[in-house]
Design an enzyme around this catalytic site. Structure first.
Site, PDB file in Angstrom:
ATOM      1  N   TRP A 286      53.895  -2.510  64.624  1.00 16.74           N
ATOM      2  CA  TRP A 286      53.418  -1.407  63.804  1.00 16.74           C
ATOM      3  C   TRP A 286      52.911  -0.298  64.734  1.00 16.74           C
ATOM      4  CZ3 TRP A 286      47.904  -1.042  61.665  1.00 16.74           C
ATOM      5  CH2 TRP A 286      47.800  -0.012  60.719  1.00 16.74           C
TER       6      TRP A 286
ATOM      7  N   ASP B  46      47.462 -10.624  62.661  1.00 14.51           N
ATOM      8  CA  ASP B  46      47.421  -9.506  61.726  1.00 14.51           C
ATOM      9  C   ASP B  46      48.106 -10.008  60.456  1.00 14.51           C
ATOM     10  OD1 ASP B  46      48.486  -5.984  61.830  1.00 14.51           O
ATOM     11  OD2 ASP B  46      47.573  -7.194  60.251  1.00 14.51           O
TER      12      ASP B  46
ATOM     13  N   LYS C 182      48.540  -4.402  50.382  1.00 15.85           N
ATOM     14  CA  LYS C 182      49.834  -4.664  49.759  1.00 15.85           C
ATOM     15  C   LYS C 182      49.766  -5.782  48.742  1.00 15.85           C
ATOM     16  CE  LYS C 182      51.335  -2.348  53.539  1.00 15.85           C
ATOM     17  NZ  LYS C 182      50.416  -1.828  54.573  1.00 15.85           N
TER      18      LYS C 182
END
Lengths: 448, 468
Positions: free
Chosen positions: A185, A266, A294
């Site tokens: 990311w 993560d 999410k």
């Protein structure tokens, strides 16, 4: 005037004085130099207001964030066929954002509860939320929890949890290097750098196979210094969607434990992950950053948690006290609203079950988009093997398209995505799949 | 040194070997079908580990040490720790004058009516929970800058204010500190002595050097104005001067308008940059405009400045963490660039700020009916505090036979009062009277009811006179 100097300096401006004062901070012995003769030309009248130049004159325009900037660009585009496949935010088949029904219900309960107040949370956040989050990720019967070896602090979604963890490690851990997967990311390296860690990469994605570069991963982690921190995506790797198998996780765990490498998970997508539990089960230590952005659709509420699993309860309690010292000067205490929604849902059996059903529906829709896109490309005879689209896991697909192809798709087809070729499947619908397939087909056949 | 200890500890810990000392179930889970020798066999001899042979498998009797073993227990937060101690106290006379959170006369927390109305509106509208932009909710950013400077202020019309939503006052100060560290390297922030305890922590963590300017004069329990002016003059040119816009925390002592003018003079002379912390706009005097007058005075002079805002107190949104950092620049272009850099600092900290509190503020301030209602509720809250100030002063004056002048309590403004009690005396307040306050002698009048004023007066008089 001195012709060699830039005009704003030659005029004895505020910038000039600022530079002069900065110089004096750095080296007081620099009494004059060429700037001081400018100084004497200036009469600083107390009430003369600003002198023309800003003290912020040297602040340059920052580029837009590479991920969030995609939405900014998308919003500017007037085309009716534009498609936003940038940010990983779930969309319905109609292309609309969604608030889960169970979240609405929880919110209703909270807002209508007359006894609720808005007093400061403790520095570590909402206690119920923290306990429930730990149970969610580690398992309710986790020995680590039962032995009080886990400290959990509420933070600002995944980003905030990673940052607090990084700051903590930067201050208290002897190894200040974190190994992160290539690719990862886009925000990861910045978070860790600003948190006081230096970043190195380990091989992860293999473009040749569209899959995991397992050998490279083992080699790179194998040659990391003992004790180094290693960032692991708990599942649904962002941006590639490529995850290790359970067997591979087992090997990664063994290697890491044998080298004393410190895992920092993560967990941004799934509620719980077998990878995390596998590591905790061996009694070792690790950090876990959890996000509810999410999986509960709470994006803008910024709900997350950082858990640190320690060897024993005494250490966990000391670690928690130090986490508070990181948090207090950053934001004092975390926001209550999102955490309260999460706690309300997780502690109620019915709401929890409702959540898992809605979560599965979202996941199923994304999987069906994967299949539809794959079929559409096959139907068009688009050159290449596109099976990775259905093999990859989670919200994103790493298409393998290069940045020129991406730029082409944006320009000609109004497809907005990150330049690394990542697309958010959550942003697709059955109606828009054909358009995307056309765009990919054109990009692959017409652009290098 | 701790880090050396840790590196030795981790060398000796060899977690995989220590596992063998735990139960068999775990051992089976770990070893599975893999080759035992890779874990146990060829040890590249580790001098820190004592080994003990057990048949063919060599196991290490290693120390089962945490990587974090050397980490000390941190002391509790001096301000927030007070509430924790208060909760633990079972005495029925106990009084919490620690944290600056508003309490009703019944000593209950207060959620403003306008806030409840706004939340109901938001629920009815069924808005989504999408990510805000990094800089926060646009509607919030607009109303917050308007509220601070006045909507018709030229600085707003000229678009010279860069506003970024932040995590209440703390988060906004932290963003500003990060901006200072990156773009004004070596520049110092000077802060009042005393100031809010967390200011120093914020600048320390942001790695911005700071020093103090004189502010509180214990002899007068008032402002040491000459000391303040002198120290601001002494600071290296181009320093950032942290000023409390109104209702100074912890003293409650604010400069007069004339003094503000002189402070602005000396700041301009030295090319310092004013940095306002505005946590109590509307809460101090009851008037939003009056409480912003110091900031507006500086803005009117054409000065560039920073302002951190918080809605924790004036809208009672404590736990929603809603505030903003504003940078007033000399040009719209500088404001645009500065905003872009603030965003760049926020992204690796928390990506984008929380929506809920921002929407509440935008709804209240942006809706004329709700805005008017808010002003009334704020006047009510500020009014209650002014009235307990008066009552406390009356009680102290009536009960204290020593002739001490307690009028400083009336001169101070805002949620807090600096009593002038020292640490030992403050401890006595807690230990003998179960009055919880911070050790610097600060009491939160927001936590005082008129019913308890006499009790508090007794406690203060006893602590002041009988404890040294």
């Amino acid at each position: 005037m001195h012709p060699q100097l830039p005009s704003h300096l030659a005029q004895g401006s505020a910038t000039d004085r600022r530079l002069n004062s900065l110089l004096r901070h750095i080296d007081p012995s620099i009494a004059s130099s060429s700037l001081s003769s400018m100084d004497s030309q200036i009469s600083a009248s107390p009430t003369s207001g600003f002198h023309g130049d800003s003290v912020f004159a040297h602040v340059v325009q920052a580029p837009e964030d590479s991920i969030l900037g995609v939405t900014v660009a998308y919003n500017k585009d007037p085309s009716p066929i534009k498609l936003n496949l940038g940010v990983g935010a779930y969309r319905t088949e109609e292309g609309k954002p969604v608030v889960l029904n169970v979240v609405r219900r929880a919110e209703q309960l909270l807002v209508n509860d007359r006894s609720r107040v808005k007093e400061y949370l403790p520095i570590v956040g909402l206690a119920d939320f923290n306990k429930l989050s730990a149970k969610l990720i580690f398992g309710a019967d986790s020995p680590a929890i039962q032995e009080n070896r886990v400290t959990t602090v509420q933070c600002l979604s995944g980003t905030g949890s990673l940052r607090v963890g990084a700051e903590f490690l930067g201050r208290h851990y002897h190894e200040r290097t974190i190994y992160i997967p290539q690719p990862t990311w886009g925000n990861h390296p910045k978070i860790f750098n600003l948190g006081g860690l230096s970043v190195k990469y380990y091989r992860y994605y293999d473009p040749a196979t569209w899959g995991l570069h397992f050998q490279g991963l083992l080699e790179d982690l194998g040659s990391a210094p003992s004790g180094a921190i290693v960032l692991l995506h708990a599942c649904a790797h962002n941006p590639t969607g490529v995850d290790p198998t359970l067997e591979q996780w087992g090997q990664i765990r063994q290697l890491m434990r044998s080298k004393g490498l410190l895992p920092f998970f993560d967990s941004a997508y799934q509620a719980n992950a077998q990878s995390v539990r596998m590591f905790v089960a061996d009694g070792g230590e690790c950090l876990v950053a959890q996000s509810y952005a999410k999986n509960m659709g709470l994006y803008g509420e910024r709900v997350g948690a950082l858990s640190i699993v320690c060897k024993n309860a005494n250490v966990a309690s000391r670690v928690e006290s130090q986490l508070k010292l990181v948090i207090r000067p950053m934001f004092s205490n975390p926001p209550i609203h999102g955490a309260s929604i999460v706690a309300t849902i997780l502690k109620d059996r019915n709401m929890y079950d409702e959540w898992t059903v809605e979560l599965k529906a979202m996941a199923d829709r994304i999987i069906s988009m994967r299949h539809k896109l794959f079929e559409a490309l096959c139907a068009r005879g688009t050159p290449g093997d596109w099976s990775h689209i259905i093999k990859q896991i989670g919200m994103f697909t790493f298409t393998g398209l290069n940045s020129e192809q991406v730029a082409f798709m944006t320009k000609e087809y109004h497809i907005y995505m990150t330049s690394d070729g990542r697309i958010s499947m959550a942003g697709l619908s059955s109606k828009t799949v054909p358009h995307l397939a056309d765009a990919i087909h054109a990009a692959v056949t017409r652009v290098g | 040194m701790a880090s050396t200890m840790l590196s030795l500890a981790s060398a000796s810990a060899s977690p995989s070997t220590s596992l063998a000392l735990q139960n068999n179930r775990m051992t089976k889970l770990i070893l599975g079908t893999s080759d035992h020798t890779t874990l146990w066999g060829t040890k590249k001899s580790n001098p820190f580990v004592k080994t003990k042979s057990r048949g063919q498998i060599t196991m290490a009797v290693a120390v089962n040490v945490s990587r974090f073993e050397g980490i000390p227990m941190a002391p509790p937060d001096p301000i927030l720790g007070v509430s924790e101690a208060f909760k633990a106290d079972t005495d029925e006379m106990k009084l919490n004058l620690g944290v600056g959170a508003y309490r009703t006369e019944e000593l209950q927390p207060y959620v403003l009516d306008v806030v409840k109305k706004a939340e109901n509106l938001m629920l009815e509208r069924g808005e989504n929970k999408e990510y805000l932009p990094i800089e926060g909710l646009a509607a919030f950013n607009k109303v917050t800058a308007d509220l601070l400077f006045g909507a018709d202020n030229p600085v707003i019309q000229q678009q010279r204010v860069a506003t970024v939503q932040g995590l209440s006052g703390t988060g906004s100060l932290r963003l500003a500190a990060a901006l200072i560290e990156r773009y004004f390297p070596g520049a110092k922030v000077i802060i009042s002595s005393p100031t809010w305890g967390n200011h120093k922590n914020i600048f320390n963590d942001a790695r911005v050097p700071w020093s103090e300017y004189r502010y509180y004069d214990p002899k007068t329990v008032g402002l040491d104005f000459d000391g303040m002016m002198s120290d601001i003059k002494e600071a290296p040119e181009g320093s950032f001067v942290l000023l409390h816009g109104c209702a100074h925390n912890p003293t409650g002592i604010d400069p007069t308008p004339e003094q503000w003018e002189k402070i602005a003079d000396v700041i301009q002379e030295k090319n310092h940059i004013p940095f306002f912390d505005v946590a109590y706009q509307g809460f101090a005097s009851g008037s939003l405009d009056a409480d912003a007058s110091s900031v507006r005075l500086f803005a009117a002079r054409g000065m560039e400045l920073l302002v951190a805002q918080s809605y924790s107190k004036n809208l009672g949104l404590y736990s929603e963490r809603i505030g903003a950092i504003n940078v007033l620049c000399s040009s719209a272009d500088a404001a645009v660039r500065t905003k872009s850099q603030l965003k760049r600092l926020a992204r690796p900290m928390y990506s984008n700020p929380p929506i809920h509190g921002a929407r509440i503020v935008a709804n209240v301030v942006g809706n004329p009916a709700l805005f008017d209602e808010w002003k009334e509720e704020m006047e009510m809250m500020a009014g209650r505090i002014k009235s307990v100030r008066q009552k406390l002063f009356d009680s102290l004056t009536a009960k204290d036979k020593s002739g001490k002048d307690w009028s400083f309590i009336l001169k101070q403004i805002g949620m807090f009062s600096f009593t002038g009690l020292n640490k030992a005396q403050s401890d006595n307040m807690t230990n003998r009277w179960h009055v919880y306050m911070t050790k610097d002698g600060r009491i939160s009048l927001a936590g005082l009811s008129s019913a308890k004023c006499e009790y508090l007066a007794d406690a203060i008089i006893d602590s002041f006179h009988n404890v040294k």
